[in-house]
Write a protein that holds these residues in place. Structure first.
Motif, PDB file in Angstrom:
ATOM      1  N   ASN A 199      35.892  37.943  38.109  1.00 42.04           N
ATOM      2  CA  ASN A 199      36.519  38.945  37.234  1.00 42.04           C
ATOM      3  C   ASN A 199      37.461  39.891  37.963  1.00 42.04           C
ATOM      4  OD1 ASN A 199      35.194  38.099  34.853  1.00 42.04           O
ATOM      5  ND2 ASN A 199      33.337  39.192  35.466  1.00 42.04           N
ATOM      6  N   LEU A 200      37.291  39.989  39.279  1.00 38.23           N
ATOM      7  CA  LEU A 200      38.048  40.984  40.042  1.00 38.23           C
ATOM      8  C   LEU A 200      39.546  40.734  39.974  1.00 38.23           C
ATOM      9  CD1 LEU A 200      38.189  43.374  41.978  1.00 38.23           C
ATOM     10  CD2 LEU A 200      37.785  41.791  43.867  1.00 38.23           C
ATOM     11  N   LEU A 201      39.964  39.515  40.260  1.00 39.20           N
ATOM     12  CA  LEU A 201      41.396  39.225  40.291  1.00 39.20           C
ATOM     13  C   LEU A 201      42.040  39.365  38.914  1.00 39.20           C
ATOM     14  CD1 LEU A 201      41.545  36.179  42.747  1.00 39.20           C
ATOM     15  CD2 LEU A 201      42.136  38.556  43.194  1.00 39.20           C
ATOM     16  N   VAL A 202      41.302  38.979  37.877  1.00 44.98           N
ATOM     17  CA  VAL A 202      41.850  39.091  36.517  1.00 44.98           C
ATOM     18  C   VAL A 202      42.079  40.550  36.150  1.00 44.98           C
ATOM     19  CG1 VAL A 202      41.422  38.613  34.079  1.00 44.98           C
ATOM     20  CG2 VAL A 202      40.743  36.934  35.808  1.00 44.98           C
ATOM     21  N   LYS A 203      41.048  41.373  36.350  1.00 47.20           N
ATOM     22  CA  LYS A 203      41.159  42.795  36.006  1.00 47.20           C
ATOM     23  C   LYS A 203      42.191  43.497  36.894  1.00 47.20           C
ATOM     24  CE  LYS A 203      36.509  43.447  34.093  1.00 47.20           C
ATOM     25  NZ  LYS A 203      36.982  43.884  32.765  1.00 47.20           N
ATOM     26  N   ALA A 204      42.202  43.153  38.193  1.00 50.12           N
ATOM     27  CA  ALA A 204      43.166  43.759  39.109  1.00 50.12           C
ATOM     28  C   ALA A 204      44.596  43.377  38.733  1.00 50.12           C
ATOM     29  CB  ALA A 204      42.858  43.335  40.545  1.00 50.12           C
ATOM     30  N   TYR A 205      44.773  42.141  38.264  1.00 49.32           N
ATOM     31  CA  TYR A 205      46.112  41.692  37.846  1.00 49.32           C
ATOM     32  C   TYR A 205      46.634  42.533  36.679  1.00 49.32           C
ATOM     33  CZ  TYR A 205      49.634  38.885  35.463  1.00 49.32           C
ATOM     34  OH  TYR A 205      50.777  38.472  34.826  1.00 49.32           O
ATOM     35  N   TYR A 206      45.782  42.771  35.679  1.00 51.08           N
ATOM     36  CA  TYR A 206      46.207  43.552  34.519  1.00 51.08           C
ATOM     37  C   TYR A 206      46.466  45.019  34.889  1.00 51.08           C
ATOM     38  CZ  TYR A 206      45.408  39.696  31.295  1.00 51.08           C
ATOM     39  OH  TYR A 206      45.495  38.495  30.635  1.00 51.08           O
ATOM     40  N   ARG A 207      45.666  45.542  35.814  1.00 50.21           N
ATOM     41  CA  ARG A 207      45.899  46.930  36.247  1.00 50.21           C
ATOM     42  C   ARG A 207      47.192  47.029  37.064  1.00 50.21           C
ATOM     43  NH1 ARG A 207      40.936  50.296  38.464  1.00 50.21           N
ATOM     44  NH2 ARG A 207      42.608  51.836  38.285  1.00 50.21           N
ATOM     45  N   ALA A 208      47.467  46.001  37.860  1.00 51.37           N
ATOM     46  CA  ALA A 208      48.717  45.975  38.631  1.00 51.37           C
ATOM     47  C   ALA A 208      49.923  45.864  37.695  1.00 51.37           C
ATOM     48  CB  ALA A 208      48.689  44.811  39.620  1.00 51.37           C
ATOM     49  N   LYS A 209      49.753  45.089  36.608  1.00 49.49           N
ATOM     50  CA  LYS A 209      50.828  44.949  35.621  1.00 49.49           C
ATOM     51  C   LYS A 209      51.115  46.295  34.954  1.00 49.49           C
ATOM     52  CE  LYS A 209      52.330  41.741  32.023  1.00 49.49           C
ATOM     53  NZ  LYS A 209      51.927  40.595  31.173  1.00 49.49           N
TER      54      LYS A 209
END
Length: 258
Positions: A199-209
């Motif tokens: 879940n980390l990369l998915v959530k981090a991707y959306y926060r980075a977006k």
């Protein structure tokens, strides 16, 4: 905010010109890398650690915890150097034989590993001196003055900031898992770590977006403009740095000759 960033702004050497700290850190790093003496590496470790703890007022435990992170990777990387695998007889200090293969530790490999351990630790201490006493903004400013391409500087700056997002997201997920008893047993620990990783990369991707959209909304056009503090070069500090480096070079030459 990362703990490194906190101390970079609040340490007792934050008012010193970043150029002085960079010259001292990188010159000492170069000496530590070139020298083949363990004694020189030990001296560099003590000098840098002493300045961070006694002069910059970085807490001892904080510095030791930060130092343990790269040291764990360094030690794991040294294991293949220390342990040799062979099918023939060899003059090992310690050896074990399994299924026709001999695993052993030779004195030459052990000496090489110890030298690398001290040299890399000295190099890490030099880089920690710069990182713990100089904010990222000031490092970026120095890189611009050195005519480093703006694309490289901005890319480095954005990646550095995204580390905050990644670590903060991991912390939030772990807190949520702990509140639900996610690490109550060994089985639950492995399961929770698997969910955290997925879940980390998915959530981090959306926060980075979202961060990217926020930058664009504020007029970001490939360059982050920030306010910089005024610093003045100190002739006294530059003289101390020059004398220290000269003494260290002479000491390293004498040690190698002897």
């Amino acid at each position: 905010m990362l703990i490194v960033d906190q101390y970079a702004y609040s340490n007792q050497l934050s008012s010193v010109h970043p150029v002085e700290k960079m010259i001292f850190s990188l010159t000492t790093l170069l000496i530590a890398l070139i020298s083949n003496s363990i004694i020189v590496s030990v001296v560099v470790i003590f000098v840098m650690s002493g300045l961070l703890v006694l002069k910059a007022k970085i807490p001892k435990l904080v510095f030791l915890k930060l130092l343990l992170v790269p040291l764990s990777f360094i030690i794991m990387g040294l294991i293949p150097i220390i342990i040799s695998v062979t099918t023939s007889k060899h003059d090992f200090i310690v050896q074990m034989s399994y299924w026709g293969l001999t695993l052993g530790i030779s004195s030459a490999n052990l000496i090489t590993a110890v030298e690398l351990l001290f040299r890399t630790t000295a190099s890490v201490c030099c880089l920690y001196f710069l990182a713990l006493t100089t904010p990222m903004i000031e490092i970026n400013s120095m890189l611009r003055k050195l005519k480093i391409p703006a694309v490289f500087i901005e890319f480095m700056n954005l990646v550095y900031r995204l580390l905050f997002i990644l670590l903060d997201t991991a912390h939030q997920i772990k807190v949520a898992q702990l509140s639900r008893g996610g690490y109550s047993s060994i089985k639950n620990t492995f399961t929770s770590l698997a969910y955290l990783g997925s879940n980390l990369l998915v959530k981090a991707y959306y926060r980075a977006k979202k961060l990217s959209l926020a930058l664009k909304a504020r007029g970001y056009k490939g360059k982050i403009e920030v306010l910089e503090r005024d610093h003045h070069l100190s002739k006294r500090n530059l003289s101390i740095i020059a004398v220290t480096e000269i003494v260290l070079v002479i000491f390293s030459i004498l040690v190698e000759v002897v």
